[in-house]
Design a protein around this motif. Structure first.
Motif, PDB file in Angstrom:
ATOM      1  N   ASN A  10       0.804  -1.216   0.000  1.00 53.23           N
ATOM      2  CA  ASN A  10       0.000   0.000   0.000  1.00 53.23           C
ATOM      3  C   ASN A  10       0.847   1.281   0.000  1.00 53.23           C
ATOM      4  O   ASN A  10       0.316   2.376  -0.137  1.00 53.23           O
ATOM      5  N   LYS A  11       2.181   1.131   0.134  1.00 50.88           N
ATOM      6  CA  LYS A  11       3.047   2.309   0.132  1.00 50.88           C
ATOM      7  C   LYS A  11       4.480   1.893  -0.180  1.00 50.88           C
ATOM      8  O   LYS A  11       4.798   0.695  -0.253  1.00 50.88           O
ATOM      9  N   SER A  32      -2.419  -5.548   1.730  1.00 50.29           N
ATOM     10  CA  SER A  32      -2.295  -4.494   2.733  1.00 50.29           C
ATOM     11  C   SER A  32      -2.931  -4.961   4.035  1.00 50.29           C
ATOM     12  O   SER A  32      -4.055  -5.468   4.025  1.00 50.29           O
ATOM     13  N   ASN A  34      -4.074  -3.124   6.356  1.00 50.82           N
ATOM     14  CA  ASN A  34      -5.265  -2.291   6.489  1.00 50.82           C
ATOM     15  C   ASN A  34      -5.917  -2.162   5.114  1.00 50.82           C
ATOM     16  O   ASN A  34      -5.323  -1.577   4.205  1.00 50.82           O
ATOM     17  N   ASN A  36      -8.378  -0.393   3.991  1.00 51.68           N
ATOM     18  CA  ASN A  36      -8.626   0.977   3.538  1.00 51.68           C
ATOM     19  C   ASN A  36      -7.374   1.603   2.928  1.00 51.68           C
ATOM     20  O   ASN A  36      -7.440   2.296   1.907  1.00 51.68           O
ATOM     21  N   SER A  37      -6.227   1.343   3.555  1.00 49.01           N
ATOM     22  CA  SER A  37      -4.968   1.871   3.021  1.00 49.01           C
ATOM     23  C   SER A  37      -4.671   1.248   1.657  1.00 49.01           C
ATOM     24  O   SER A  37      -4.206   1.935   0.737  1.00 49.01           O
ATOM     25  N   GLN A  39      -6.913   0.081  -0.454  1.00 46.65           N
ATOM     26  CA  GLN A  39      -7.872   0.615  -1.420  1.00 46.65           C
ATOM     27  C   GLN A  39      -7.484   2.024  -1.850  1.00 46.65           C
ATOM     28  O   GLN A  39      -7.638   2.380  -3.025  1.00 46.65           O
ATOM     29  N   ASP A  40      -6.972   2.810  -0.923  1.00 40.22           N
ATOM     30  CA  ASP A  40      -6.496   4.154  -1.283  1.00 40.22           C
ATOM     31  C   ASP A  40      -5.340   4.064  -2.278  1.00 40.22           C
ATOM     32  O   ASP A  40      -5.259   4.850  -3.233  1.00 40.22           O
ATOM     33  N   ALA A  41      -4.434   3.093  -2.053  1.00 41.64           N
ATOM     34  CA  ALA A  41      -3.300   2.904  -2.963  1.00 41.64           C
ATOM     35  C   ALA A  41      -3.781   2.464  -4.338  1.00 41.64           C
ATOM     36  O   ALA A  41      -3.288   2.949  -5.371  1.00 41.64           O
ATOM     37  N   LYS A  43      -6.707   3.061  -5.664  1.00 43.56           N
ATOM     38  CA  LYS A  43      -7.371   4.202  -6.302  1.00 43.56           C
ATOM     39  C   LYS A  43      -6.340   5.157  -6.889  1.00 43.56           C
ATOM     40  O   LYS A  43      -6.543   5.726  -7.971  1.00 43.56           O
ATOM     41  N   LYS A  44      -5.241   5.335  -6.166  1.00 45.87           N
ATOM     42  CA  LYS A  44      -4.179   6.212  -6.651  1.00 45.87           C
ATOM     43  C   LYS A  44      -3.609   5.690  -7.964  1.00 45.87           C
ATOM     44  O   LYS A  44      -3.421   6.456  -8.920  1.00 45.87           O
ATOM     45  N   ALA A  55      -6.926  -3.995  -4.337  1.00 45.25           N
ATOM     46  CA  ALA A  55      -6.483  -4.131  -2.950  1.00 45.25           C
ATOM     47  C   ALA A  55      -7.062  -5.403  -2.344  1.00 45.25           C
ATOM     48  O   ALA A  55      -8.203  -5.783  -2.632  1.00 45.25           O
TER      49      ALA A  55
END
Length: 245
Positions: A10-11, A32, A34, A36-37, A39-41, A43-44, A55
């Motif tokens: 995720n990062k 990931s 987490n 949510n983390s 899914q944010d990645a 989406k990015k 994710a």
């Protein structure tokens, strides 16, 4: 379309690995802890034009999470071509052989060693369905016994005993796994991404996340003639100019 799973994606380096695998035409599961983390990645990456990413919740220290991730991949794709065990923790700094307690060792090994073993063994069933399965374990040159044994080595002014020993154990697991899979089409290697500028290092280092990811996916995409059961660190042991990988 080939499928890959990257843990801790995720990062940092893991996210860049996922991005570059997607660029190479693979469908990539962003593991990931987490969701949510993750899914944010995802989406990015999607916003940047990388649609073939998803994710997936995966805590490498939780057997139930690992099994759920395996079941989801099995349901959606039926197989897995590439596993990149990237998730890892440092255990905090500084770490002294004289003072670091066994509780720190246990915590670090839980992710860096036991997590890799559990994820790998869980995903083997799916990897065996691939024509060219690949496993890359993200390691470090700091796990090199030869380098660490040079007590005057300027690169080791301070030692990180729990982290270094966990990655040394990971390297040994990698070698033994490759040995047991030597008569198959598997390729299993450990790769040091280099001293990389991410939050893991406090954004200090000599390599970018992009450069680090390139070093990793090189061995995720090797052909049948590529190496197996090896440790690679381009910063300390550059490949010969005519090396195909």
């Amino acid at each position: 379309m080939k499928t890959a799973l990257v843990t801790g994606a995720n990062k940092g380096i893991g996210l860049e690995v996922a991005k570059q695998l997607s660029q190479n035409g693979l469908f990539v599961y962003i593991g990931s802890r987490n969701l949510n983390s993750g899914q944010d990645a995802a989406k990015k990456l999607s916003a940047e034009g990388f649609e073939n990413v998803k994710a997936i919740q995966l805590d490498v220290t939780d057997p139930q999470s690992i099994q759920a991730a395996k079941n989801l991949i099995a349901t959606e794709t039926g197989s897995l071509d590439i596993l990149i065990n990237n998730a890892g923790i440092s255990g905090g700094f500084q770490q002294s052989a004289l003072a670091t307690g066994s509780d720190v060792f246990k915590t670090v090994y839980e992710t860096n060693v036991f997590g890799v073993v559990d994820v790998t063994q869980a995903m083997l069933e799916l990897l065996k369905k691939s024509e060219e399965p690949r496993i890359v374990n993200v390691s470090t040159s700091m796990a090199s016994l030869n380098l660490a044994a040079d007590l005057s080595n300027a690169n080791y002014p301070t030692r990180y005993v729990a982290y270094q020993s966990s990655k040394a154990a990971l390297n040994m697991y990698t070698i033994n796994l490759a040995y047991e899979l030597r008569d198959t089409t598997f390729k299993v290697n450990a790769v040091c991404p280099g001293w990389t500028k991410t939050d893991f290092t406090g954004y200090q280092g000599t390599s970018t996340a992009e450069e680090a990811a390139q070093r990793i996916i090189k061995f995720a995409l090797i052909d049948k003639h590529g190496p197996t059961g090896q440790f690679f660190s381009e910063e300390y042991f550059p490949a010969p100019a005519n090396c195909p990988w």
